[in-house]
Design a protein around this motif. Structure first.
Motif, PDB file in Angstrom:
ATOM      1  N   TRP A  10       0.813  -1.216   0.000  1.00 12.58           N
ATOM      2  CA  TRP A  10       0.000   0.000   0.000  1.00 12.58           C
ATOM      3  C   TRP A  10       0.845   1.264   0.000  1.00 12.58           C
ATOM      4  O   TRP A  10       0.534   2.234  -0.687  1.00 12.58           O
ATOM      5  CB  TRP A  10      -0.933   0.022   1.209  1.00 12.58           C
ATOM      6  CG  TRP A  10      -2.099  -0.899   1.093  1.00 12.58           C
ATOM      7  CD1 TRP A  10      -2.308  -2.040   1.821  1.00 12.58           C
ATOM      8  CD2 TRP A  10      -3.232  -0.780   0.221  1.00 12.58           C
ATOM      9  NE1 TRP A  10      -3.498  -2.624   1.436  1.00 12.58           N
ATOM     10  CE2 TRP A  10      -4.082  -1.869   0.461  1.00 12.58           C
ATOM     11  CE3 TRP A  10      -3.597   0.150  -0.750  1.00 12.58           C
ATOM     12  CZ2 TRP A  10      -5.279  -2.052  -0.215  1.00 12.58           C
ATOM     13  CZ3 TRP A  10      -4.793  -0.025  -1.434  1.00 12.58           C
ATOM     14  CH2 TRP A  10      -5.618  -1.116  -1.167  1.00 12.58           C
ATOM     15  N   GLU A  11       1.921   1.267   0.781  1.00 17.40           N
ATOM     16  CA  GLU A  11       2.727   2.484   0.903  1.00 17.40           C
ATOM     17  C   GLU A  11       3.330   2.886  -0.444  1.00 17.40           C
ATOM     18  O   GLU A  11       3.220   4.044  -0.866  1.00 17.40           O
ATOM     19  CB  GLU A  11       3.832   2.287   1.944  1.00 17.40           C
ATOM     20  CG  GLU A  11       4.614   3.548   2.202  1.00 17.40           C
ATOM     21  CD  GLU A  11       5.640   3.395   3.311  1.00 17.40           C
ATOM     22  OE1 GLU A  11       6.521   4.259   3.382  1.00 17.40           O
ATOM     23  OE2 GLU A  11       5.562   2.434   4.101  1.00 17.40           O
ATOM     24  N   GLU A  12       3.952   1.954  -1.113  1.00 20.47           N
ATOM     25  CA  GLU A  12       4.565   2.258  -2.416  1.00 20.47           C
ATOM     26  C   GLU A  12       3.501   2.565  -3.459  1.00 20.47           C
ATOM     27  O   GLU A  12       3.673   3.452  -4.301  1.00 20.47           O
ATOM     28  CB  GLU A  12       5.452   1.106  -2.883  1.00 20.47           C
ATOM     29  CG  GLU A  12       6.153   1.359  -4.199  1.00 20.47           C
ATOM     30  CD  GLU A  12       7.117   2.545  -4.189  1.00 20.47           C
ATOM     31  OE1 GLU A  12       7.347   3.119  -5.277  1.00 20.47           O
ATOM     32  OE2 GLU A  12       7.645   2.913  -3.124  1.00 20.47           O
ATOM     33  N   GLY A  69       0.672   3.957  -2.929  1.00 24.00           N
ATOM     34  CA  GLY A  69       0.234   5.315  -2.630  1.00 24.00           C
ATOM     35  C   GLY A  69       1.212   6.376  -3.100  1.00 24.00           C
ATOM     36  O   GLY A  69       0.824   7.502  -3.406  1.00 24.00           O
ATOM     37  N   LYS A  70       2.483   6.034  -3.167  1.00 27.56           N
ATOM     38  CA  LYS A  70       3.485   6.962  -3.709  1.00 27.56           C
ATOM     39  C   LYS A  70       3.387   7.038  -5.230  1.00 27.56           C
ATOM     40  O   LYS A  70       3.587   8.090  -5.818  1.00 27.56           O
ATOM     41  CB  LYS A  70       4.896   6.517  -3.309  1.00 27.56           C
ATOM     42  CG  LYS A  70       5.196   6.693  -1.850  1.00 27.56           C
ATOM     43  CD  LYS A  70       6.582   6.184  -1.512  1.00 27.56           C
ATOM     44  CE  LYS A  70       6.856   6.247  -0.022  1.00 27.56           C
ATOM     45  NZ  LYS A  70       8.155   5.635   0.314  1.00 27.56           N
ATOM     46  N   LYS A  99      -1.030   8.860  -6.284  1.00 22.67           N
ATOM     47  CA  LYS A  99      -1.303   9.657  -5.093  1.00 22.67           C
ATOM     48  C   LYS A  99      -2.809   9.913  -4.930  1.00 22.67           C
ATOM     49  O   LYS A  99      -3.322  10.939  -5.368  1.00 22.67           O
ATOM     50  CB  LYS A  99      -0.529  10.959  -5.167  1.00 22.67           C
ATOM     51  CG  LYS A  99       0.967  10.749  -5.052  1.00 22.67           C
ATOM     52  CD  LYS A  99       1.722  12.047  -5.212  1.00 22.67           C
ATOM     53  CE  LYS A  99       3.189  11.897  -5.000  1.00 22.67           C
ATOM     54  NZ  LYS A  99       3.895  11.038  -5.892  1.00 22.67           N
ATOM     55  N   ASN A 110      -5.960   9.352  -1.805  1.00 22.82           N
ATOM     56  CA  ASN A 110      -6.138   9.122  -0.368  1.00 22.82           C
ATOM     57  C   ASN A 110      -6.488   7.684  -0.019  1.00 22.82           C
ATOM     58  O   ASN A 110      -6.067   7.181   1.009  1.00 22.82           O
ATOM     59  CB  ASN A 110      -7.198  10.064   0.203  1.00 22.82           C
ATOM     60  CG  ASN A 110      -6.678  11.470   0.352  1.00 22.82           C
ATOM     61  OD1 ASN A 110      -5.480  11.693   0.445  1.00 22.82           O
ATOM     62  ND2 ASN A 110      -7.576  12.431   0.368  1.00 22.82           N
ATOM     63  N   ASN A 157      -3.430   5.880   0.623  1.00 27.13           N
ATOM     64  CA  ASN A 157      -2.513   6.421   1.630  1.00 27.13           C
ATOM     65  C   ASN A 157      -3.093   6.500   3.038  1.00 27.13           C
ATOM     66  O   ASN A 157      -2.349   6.417   4.009  1.00 27.13           O
ATOM     67  CB  ASN A 157      -2.041   7.813   1.201  1.00 27.13           C
ATOM     68  CG  ASN A 157      -1.121   7.746   0.007  1.00 27.13           C
ATOM     69  OD1 ASN A 157      -0.157   6.996   0.004  1.00 27.13           O
ATOM     70  ND2 ASN A 157      -1.433   8.517  -1.015  1.00 27.13           N
ATOM     71  N   ASN A 158      -4.394   6.698   3.172  1.00 28.44           N
ATOM     72  CA  ASN A 158      -5.018   6.881   4.484  1.00 28.44           C
ATOM     73  C   ASN A 158      -5.952   5.717   4.774  1.00 28.44           C
ATOM     74  O   ASN A 158      -7.013   5.617   4.176  1.00 28.44           O
ATOM     75  CB  ASN A 158      -5.803   8.195   4.526  1.00 28.44           C
ATOM     76  CG  ASN A 158      -4.916   9.394   4.277  1.00 28.44           C
ATOM     77  OD1 ASN A 158      -3.745   9.378   4.616  1.00 28.44           O
ATOM     78  ND2 ASN A 158      -5.462  10.424   3.670  1.00 28.44           N
ATOM     79  N   PRO A 200      -5.800   2.406   4.038  1.00 30.56           N
ATOM     80  CA  PRO A 200      -6.107   1.759   2.759  1.00 30.56           C
ATOM     81  C   PRO A 200      -6.740   0.377   2.905  1.00 30.56           C
ATOM     82  O   PRO A 200      -6.360  -0.395   3.780  1.00 30.56           O
ATOM     83  CB  PRO A 200      -4.739   1.639   2.101  1.00 30.56           C
ATOM     84  CG  PRO A 200      -3.778   1.569   3.233  1.00 30.56           C
ATOM     85  CD  PRO A 200      -4.374   2.426   4.322  1.00 30.56           C
TER      86      PRO A 200
END
Length: 73
Positions: free
Chosen positions: A26-28, A30-31, A34, A36, A39-40, A42
């Motif tokens: 999820w983190e990558e 989200g990068k 972009k 939400n 990133n928030n 997920p």
């Protein structure tokens, strides 16, 4: 209509998201895209709801493009 040239033919949006999350996390993800819902807090259900909304077609296009670039080379 002939979809044989469409690399996403027969692939559901849920499968696209799951494979991208499995590959990137999820983190990558989200990068790379972009939005939400990546990133928030997920999760798949929220992502599907957001990406299926016609007002967010731009985001779905980015997700589909990333999927094609990642898995369909």
């Amino acid at each position: 209509m002939d979809n044989s040239n469409n690399p996403l033919h027969g692939i559901k949006l849920e499968q696209i998201i799951k494979e991208l999350v499995e590959h990137y996390g999820w983190e990558e993800l989200g990068k790379r895209v972009k939005i939400n819902c990546f990133n928030n807090n997920p999760h798949i259900k929220a992502s599907l709801k957001f990406l299926r909304n016609v007002d967010h077609e731009w985001a779905r296009i980015k997700v589909e493009k990333l999927y094609i670039e990642t898995f369909k080379k």
